[in-house]
Design a protein around this motif. Sequence first.
Motif, PDB file in Angstrom:
ATOM      1  N   ASN A 154       1.075  -1.268   0.197  1.00  0.00           N
ATOM      2  CA  ASN A 154       0.020   0.246  -0.159  1.00  0.00           C
ATOM      3  C   ASN A 154       1.381   1.128   0.312  1.00  0.00           C
ATOM      4  O   ASN A 154       0.669   1.579   0.823  1.00  0.00           O
ATOM      5  CB  ASN A 154      -1.072   0.236   1.471  1.00  0.00           C
ATOM      6  N   LYS A 155       1.727   1.516  -1.461  1.00  0.00           N
ATOM      7  CA  LYS A 155       2.171   2.495  -1.146  1.00  0.00           C
ATOM      8  C   LYS A 155       2.645   3.150  -2.018  1.00  0.00           C
ATOM      9  O   LYS A 155       2.231   1.853  -3.551  1.00  0.00           O
ATOM     10  CB  LYS A 155       3.637   2.478  -0.601  1.00  0.00           C
ATOM     11  N   GLY A 156       3.324   3.746  -2.793  1.00  0.00           N
ATOM     12  CA  GLY A 156       3.339   5.246  -4.530  1.00  0.00           C
ATOM     13  C   GLY A 156       1.975   5.022  -5.074  1.00  0.00           C
ATOM     14  O   GLY A 156       1.082   5.085  -5.085  1.00  0.00           O
ATOM     15  N   VAL A 157       1.802   4.546  -6.566  1.00  0.00           N
ATOM     16  CA  VAL A 157       1.036   4.987  -7.478  1.00  0.00           C
ATOM     17  C   VAL A 157       0.271   3.569  -7.312  1.00  0.00           C
ATOM     18  O   VAL A 157       0.251   2.288  -7.200  1.00  0.00           O
ATOM     19  CB  VAL A 157       1.268   4.817  -9.123  1.00  0.00           C
ATOM     20  N   LYS A 176      -7.649   9.728  -0.042  1.00  0.00           N
ATOM     21  CA  LYS A 176      -6.371  11.218   0.306  1.00  0.00           C
ATOM     22  C   LYS A 176      -5.352   9.424   1.237  1.00  0.00           C
ATOM     23  O   LYS A 176      -4.546  10.124   1.355  1.00  0.00           O
ATOM     24  CB  LYS A 176      -7.450  11.746   1.389  1.00  0.00           C
ATOM     25  N   GLN A 177      -6.283   8.738   1.353  1.00  0.00           N
ATOM     26  CA  GLN A 177      -4.976   7.777   2.295  1.00  0.00           C
ATOM     27  C   GLN A 177      -3.870   6.868   1.828  1.00  0.00           C
ATOM     28  O   GLN A 177      -2.556   7.103   2.248  1.00  0.00           O
ATOM     29  CB  GLN A 177      -5.817   6.420   3.193  1.00  0.00           C
ATOM     30  N   PHE A 178      -4.098   7.358   0.656  1.00  0.00           N
ATOM     31  CA  PHE A 178      -2.830   6.609  -0.693  1.00  0.00           C
ATOM     32  C   PHE A 178      -2.023   8.030  -0.837  1.00  0.00           C
ATOM     33  O   PHE A 178      -1.917   9.078  -1.334  1.00  0.00           O
ATOM     34  CB  PHE A 178      -3.576   5.997  -1.678  1.00  0.00           C
ATOM     35  N   ASP A 179      -0.566   7.753  -0.922  1.00  0.00           N
ATOM     36  CA  ASP A 179       0.785   8.686  -2.576  1.00  0.00           C
ATOM     37  C   ASP A 179      -0.326   9.080  -3.149  1.00  0.00           C
ATOM     38  O   ASP A 179      -0.143  10.152  -3.003  1.00  0.00           O
ATOM     39  CB  ASP A 179       1.632   8.308  -2.185  1.00  0.00           C
ATOM     40  N   GLU A 180      -0.576   8.699  -3.748  1.00  0.00           N
ATOM     41  CA  GLU A 180      -0.907   8.609  -5.163  1.00  0.00           C
ATOM     42  C   GLU A 180      -1.380   7.999  -6.393  1.00  0.00           C
ATOM     43  O   GLU A 180      -1.848   6.612  -5.909  1.00  0.00           O
ATOM     44  CB  GLU A 180       0.675   8.879  -6.587  1.00  0.00           C
TER      45      GLU A 180
END
Length: 256
Positions: A154-157, A176-180
């Motif tokens: 659960n990171k990056g795009v 909104k919880q995700f980086d991209e």
Amino acid sequence: MTSPELLEQIVQLAQDAGQAAMRIYNKDFNVEYKDDKSPVTDADLAAHRVILSGLEKITPKLPVLSEESAAISWQERQQWQCYWLVDPIDGTKEFIKKNGEFTINIALIENGVPVLGVVDAPALGVTYLATQDIGAFKQVGEARIELKVTKKENKGVIRVVGSRSHSSEQLANYLKQFDEVDMVPKGSSLKLCLVAEGAADIYPRLGPTSEWDTGAGHAVATIAGATVTTVDGAPLKYNQKESYLNPFFIVSALQS
């Protein structure tokens, strides 16, 4: 009661219903509106008739719940341990727009769990099929590709599949919880199938759906290895209450 033979029969039935829908799709067709303002076309009814007739021959003793014949009392339904859950055409708005993103959906539900599902997208020439005992597959022409979800960190795009016809402030807040985020717009139950085939990482549905909208795609997604849960993390179950409406849910190929 699933078996390879039963799955093949349901694949053929869904494709037959898809071809009945395509005969109407390829010409002018009539659009009417139900009491809840949702559209219904001649194709919904044609596919419904094909599926009901076929299921009666294949499994004459099993009850069927279809979007186009949903007036079944809760007193009767709550006795069902095993039944067919059908959406003759999911994505009627996409059908009307003629963008190809509509599906024929047939699921077998056992004790609240989808154990077999077929999602046919006749305008796209694609069928998704799954059963617990043999796995999940995507069929294009005569070729079948097995679907196995590889859980992603659960990171990056994060590729998020969302509806072409529905969007909400709740979804924007959830993301909104995700980086991209890379949004992948798609209609109908194809959204669940995109997670199953690895074309999207997550499908948050924070808006209304009915059980027949999700049953078949749910089977494909979970049998491929994705999770389908309510926003609280509980498994999404079927025929557990009087209402046909699903709670909000998340289809995910992300590591928890």
